[in-house]
Scaffold this motif. Structure first.
Motif, mmCIF file in Angstrom:
data_model
loop_
_atom_site.group_PDB
_atom_site.id
_atom_site.type_symbol
_atom_site.label_atom_id
_atom_site.label_comp_id
_atom_site.label_asym_id
_atom_site.label_seq_id
_atom_site.Cartn_x
_atom_site.Cartn_y
_atom_site.Cartn_z
ATOM 1 N N PHE A 153 55.724 -30.234 48.909
ATOM 2 C CA PHE A 153 54.389 -30.524 49.551
ATOM 3 C C PHE A 153 54.243 -32.073 49.698
ATOM 4 O O PHE A 153 54.449 -32.765 48.759
ATOM 5 C CB PHE A 153 53.215 -30.034 48.458
ATOM 6 N N THR A 154 53.762 -32.434 50.889
ATOM 7 C CA THR A 154 53.593 -33.905 51.168
ATOM 8 C C THR A 154 52.128 -34.098 51.323
ATOM 9 O O THR A 154 51.426 -33.550 52.183
ATOM 10 C CB THR A 154 54.431 -34.257 52.484
ATOM 11 N N THR A 155 51.965 -35.169 50.561
ATOM 12 C CA THR A 155 50.542 -35.673 50.398
ATOM 13 C C THR A 155 50.555 -37.246 50.698
ATOM 14 O O THR A 155 51.246 -37.915 50.134
ATOM 15 C CB THR A 155 49.976 -35.796 49.015
ATOM 16 N N THR A 158 55.543 -34.895 47.201
ATOM 17 C CA THR A 158 55.800 -36.243 47.561
ATOM 18 C C THR A 158 54.471 -36.783 47.925
ATOM 19 O O THR A 158 53.610 -36.379 48.702
ATOM 20 C CB THR A 158 56.891 -36.165 48.674
ATOM 21 N N PHE A 159 54.163 -38.004 47.164
ATOM 22 C CA PHE A 159 53.182 -38.943 47.754
ATOM 23 C C PHE A 159 53.531 -40.321 48.504
ATOM 24 O O PHE A 159 54.496 -40.888 48.303
ATOM 25 C CB PHE A 159 52.330 -39.167 46.472
ATOM 26 N N HIS A 160 52.839 -40.357 49.527
ATOM 27 C CA HIS A 160 52.881 -41.409 50.365
ATOM 28 C C HIS A 160 51.576 -42.295 50.309
ATOM 29 O O HIS A 160 50.413 -41.732 50.829
ATOM 30 C CB HIS A 160 53.183 -41.130 51.912
ATOM 31 N N VAL A 161 51.288 -43.211 49.518
ATOM 32 C CA VAL A 161 50.345 -43.857 49.068
ATOM 33 C C VAL A 161 50.030 -45.267 50.178
ATOM 34 O O VAL A 161 50.842 -46.205 50.289
ATOM 35 C CB VAL A 161 50.628 -44.402 47.606
ATOM 36 N N VAL A 194 50.485 -39.833 58.352
ATOM 37 C CA VAL A 194 50.377 -38.448 58.304
ATOM 38 C C VAL A 194 51.241 -37.833 59.655
ATOM 39 O O VAL A 194 52.152 -37.016 58.984
ATOM 40 C CB VAL A 194 49.071 -37.891 58.754
ATOM 41 N N ASP A 195 51.385 -38.624 60.728
ATOM 42 C CA ASP A 195 52.547 -37.855 61.667
ATOM 43 C C ASP A 195 53.753 -38.368 61.586
ATOM 44 O O ASP A 195 54.593 -37.538 61.655
ATOM 45 C CB ASP A 195 51.871 -38.620 63.027
ATOM 46 N N GLN A 196 54.235 -39.461 60.961
ATOM 47 C CA GLN A 196 55.518 -39.894 60.469
ATOM 48 C C GLN A 196 56.040 -39.153 59.498
ATOM 49 O O GLN A 196 57.284 -38.700 59.767
ATOM 50 C CB GLN A 196 55.377 -41.183 60.180
ATOM 51 N N VAL A 197 55.454 -38.530 58.622
ATOM 52 C CA VAL A 197 55.989 -38.126 57.236
ATOM 53 C C VAL A 197 55.654 -36.414 57.442
ATOM 54 O O VAL A 197 56.195 -35.623 56.473
ATOM 55 C CB VAL A 197 55.495 -38.564 55.892
ATOM 56 N N GLY A 198 54.980 -36.153 58.419
ATOM 57 C CA GLY A 198 54.710 -34.521 58.442
ATOM 58 C C GLY A 198 53.801 -33.924 57.144
ATOM 59 O O GLY A 198 54.042 -33.036 56.673
#
Length: 155
Positions: A2-4, A30-33, A110-114
């Motif tokens: 899951f990508t957040t 996976t967190f992208h902060v 959001v677009d870059q990491v899906g």
């Protein structure tokens, strides 16, 4: 997996960390902060919010917040600590400090990491929330994924 995408303005408290890392049970996340430095631009609104929520001492000290390069340096240190916290909790985590236009950066990421979702974790914002100018309200109109707004906790 899951990508957040997580938009924050300060280091996660222990309560925030527990909440964020438990949102999806045992599923790997996976967190992208994105860390937005607190600065002078919203000092008055933060002070009004502090008074509205009964945090009078914080309202008196809003003017003491770091500004400019000092705010960016402080945000970078808080971001590093947050990433360490998330990784220690078993999550994958990357991040960056966003000085300009956090909503544009959020939309692009959001677009870059899906991303599967966006979580906005910030102090309660009574004035901005009332007029739907808070980050979560604005993000809901810009990203094509669910946006969850959580209020940062104090330890």
């Amino acid at each position: 997996m899951f990508t957040t995408v997580l938009l924050i303005e300060k280091t996660l408290s222990n309560a925030d960390l527990n909440l964020i890392t438990s949102l999806h049970g045992d599923e790997k996340v996976t967190f992208h902060v994105l860390m937005q430095p607190r600065g002078k631009q919203d000092e008055l609104l933060r002070a009004v919010d502090d008074v509205a929520f009964g945090y009078l001492d914080r309202a008196l000290h809003e003017h003491d917040e770091p500004r400019g390069e000092e705010a960016v340096t402080a945000a970078a240190a808080e971001l590093r600590h947050t990433l360490e916290q998330l990784r220690a909790a078993g999550a994958e985590a990357t991040g960056q400090v966003v000085e300009e236009d956090p909503l544009r950066s959020l939309t692009e990421l959001v677009d870059q990491v899906g991303a599967d979702e966006v979580v906005v974790l910030a102090a309660p914002q009574w004035i901005e929330g009332l007029f739907h100018r808070d980050w979560a309200s604005q993000a809901r109109h810009k990203v094509g994924v669910p946006v969850l707004q959580l209020f940062a906790q104090q330890d």
